[in-house]
Design a protein around this motif. Structure first.
Motif, PDB file in Angstrom:
ATOM      1  N   PHE A   1       0.890  -1.165   0.000  1.00 18.35           N
ATOM      2  CA  PHE A   1       0.000   0.000   0.000  1.00 18.35           C
ATOM      3  C   PHE A   1       0.925   1.210   0.000  1.00 18.35           C
ATOM      4  O   PHE A   1       1.618   1.480   0.979  1.00 18.35           O
ATOM      5  CB  PHE A   1      -0.904  -0.025   1.234  1.00 18.35           C
ATOM      6  CG  PHE A   1      -2.113   0.879   1.148  1.00 18.35           C
ATOM      7  CD1 PHE A   1      -2.226   1.867   0.166  1.00 18.35           C
ATOM      8  CD2 PHE A   1      -3.162   0.735   2.040  1.00 18.35           C
ATOM      9  CE1 PHE A   1      -3.348   2.686   0.084  1.00 18.35           C
ATOM     10  CE2 PHE A   1      -4.290   1.554   1.979  1.00 18.35           C
ATOM     11  CZ  PHE A   1      -4.384   2.522   1.005  1.00 18.35           C
TER      12      PHE A   1
ATOM     13  N   HIS B   1       0.214   7.117   1.716  1.00 18.15           N
ATOM     14  CA  HIS B   1      -1.106   7.757   1.683  1.00 18.15           C
ATOM     15  C   HIS B   1      -1.444   8.265   3.080  1.00 18.15           C
ATOM     16  O   HIS B   1      -0.801   7.881   4.053  1.00 18.15           O
ATOM     17  CB  HIS B   1      -2.175   6.750   1.232  1.00 18.15           C
ATOM     18  CG  HIS B   1      -2.348   5.618   2.200  1.00 18.15           C
ATOM     19  ND1 HIS B   1      -1.481   4.541   2.253  1.00 18.15           N
ATOM     20  CD2 HIS B   1      -3.244   5.418   3.202  1.00 18.15           C
ATOM     21  CE1 HIS B   1      -1.847   3.722   3.215  1.00 18.15           C
ATOM     22  NE2 HIS B   1      -2.911   4.224   3.822  1.00 18.15           N
TER      23      HIS B   1
ATOM     24  N   ASP C   1      -4.899   8.575   5.721  1.00 22.94           N
ATOM     25  CA  ASP C   1      -6.204   7.912   5.846  1.00 22.94           C
ATOM     26  C   ASP C   1      -7.370   8.896   5.902  1.00 22.94           C
ATOM     27  O   ASP C   1      -8.530   8.474   5.897  1.00 22.94           O
ATOM     28  CB  ASP C   1      -6.231   7.023   7.099  1.00 22.94           C
ATOM     29  CG  ASP C   1      -5.382   5.769   6.911  1.00 22.94           C
ATOM     30  OD1 ASP C   1      -4.926   5.500   5.795  1.00 22.94           O
ATOM     31  OD2 ASP C   1      -5.174   5.044   7.912  1.00 22.94           O
TER      32      ASP C   1
ATOM     33  N   HIS D   1       1.718   7.465   5.550  1.00 21.91           N
ATOM     34  CA  HIS D   1       2.276   6.147   5.890  1.00 21.91           C
ATOM     35  C   HIS D   1       2.086   5.200   4.712  1.00 21.91           C
ATOM     36  O   HIS D   1       1.308   5.469   3.802  1.00 21.91           O
ATOM     37  CB  HIS D   1       1.619   5.587   7.152  1.00 21.91           C
ATOM     38  CG  HIS D   1       0.135   5.405   6.995  1.00 21.91           C
ATOM     39  ND1 HIS D   1      -0.752   6.457   7.041  1.00 21.91           N
ATOM     40  CD2 HIS D   1      -0.613   4.299   6.756  1.00 21.91           C
ATOM     41  CE1 HIS D   1      -1.976   6.006   6.851  1.00 21.91           C
ATOM     42  NE2 HIS D   1      -1.922   4.692   6.660  1.00 21.91           N
TER      43      HIS D   1
HETATM   44 FE   LIG Z   1      -3.540   3.704   5.776  1.00 21.43          FE
END
Ligand SMILES: [Fe+2]
Ligand SMILES: O=C(O)CCC(=O)C(=O)O
Length: 265
Positions: free
Chosen positions: A152, A155, A157, A226
């Motif tokens: 991932f 980004h 959240d 993160h």
């Molecule tokens: Fe996240």
């Protein structure tokens, strides 16, 4: 890459982290956001307070806060969650700014399975006690699996302000707490990385990791950028978010979400 007034030399130049060009772009944008909100951190940077008396709580970083909760789930609870999701996983989607689900996205290459609250009453009780919230403030839980190479990318959240319309059944609200629980302990790869303060966490089975993507005044905190680094061995996590307001059940009712299995955890 030039030395930045706020950040100093970029992390790669300091030899701490090998960031991709994309991650550095994210950081530059985050720095711009941070200068806009610099005053807000002091004046309005009030974040949701969790229950610090909950067993196993350890602050890994302060301002922005990153908290580990050791032993949040037992080995058995982790194994049973993975068993529930195994065979039901679908490629992860991401969500556009209007909250619409987008099919496969190169930023997030793992697979996922939604778990209804009625299947995991013990875990919901732990989450609401730790976060000091109601079940209705929790986004539907998601079991995520990363196989080798899956990741991932960097980004945040939450985005600034209240969400534009409806996201996951939450209306004009924001995510106050991000919760991920590691469901296994890969020895290599799959770290959770916070590049802003050079922190990387190796997944440890049963440990919950909390951070606070937005303040109570709806300012998202760009320092919480993160990523989930590419997995080398399989990595399993449970993720959910605590929202500011309860979900509107007429917009997203878990009664309409199929159960993964009949077992209860
Ligand atoms: Fe996240
Ligand atoms: O896999 C990780 O370590 C991070 C996951 C994450 O950031 C997310 O699901 O929003």
């Amino acid at each position: 890459m030039e030395e930045h007034a706020l950040l100093g030399a970029p992390p790669s130049a300091r030899g701490c982290l090998d960031l991709t060009a994309e991650a550095l772009l994210w950081l530059q944008r985050a720095v711009r956001d941070a200068s806009c909100y610099a005053c807000c951190f002091e004046a309005e940077g009030v974040y949701h307070e969790i229950n610090e008396e909950f067993g196993g709580v350890e602050y890994l970083h302060r301002q922005p806060d990153v908290i580990a909760v050791h032993g949040f789930l037992s080995d058995e609870e982790c194994d049973r969650l993975r068993e529930k999701a195994e065979g039901k996983l679908k490629p992860c989607g991401t969500y556009d700014s209007d909250g619409r689900r987008q099919p496969r996205n190169s930023n997030r290459t793992s697979s996922e399975a939604l778990v209804t609250q009625r299947e995991v009453p013990t875990i919901i009780a732990k989450l609401t006690a730790l976060l000091r919230c109601t079940p209705e403030q929790l986004q539907t839980l998601n079991v995520v699996r990363y196989t080798a190479g899956q990741q991932f990318k960097p980004h945040c959240d939450a985005s600034s302000g209240r969400c534009s319309r409806i996201e996951h059944g939450f209306v004009r609200s924001t995510r106050l707490v991000s919760v991920l629980v590691y469901l296994n302990s890969p020895r290599r790869g799959g770290k959770t990385i916070f590049p802003w303060f050079n922190m990387s966490i190796q997944p440890c089975k049963g440990t919950a990791l909390l951070h606070f993507p937005a303040s109570l005044s709806y300012h998202h905190d760009p320092r919480t950028l993160h990523s989930g680094a590419p997995a080398i061995e399989d990595k399993w996590i449970l993720v959910t978010w605590m929202w500011y307001h309860p979900r509107d059940p007429s917009l997203m009712d878990e009664a309409n979400v199929p159960e993964l299995s009949s077992s209860r955890i």
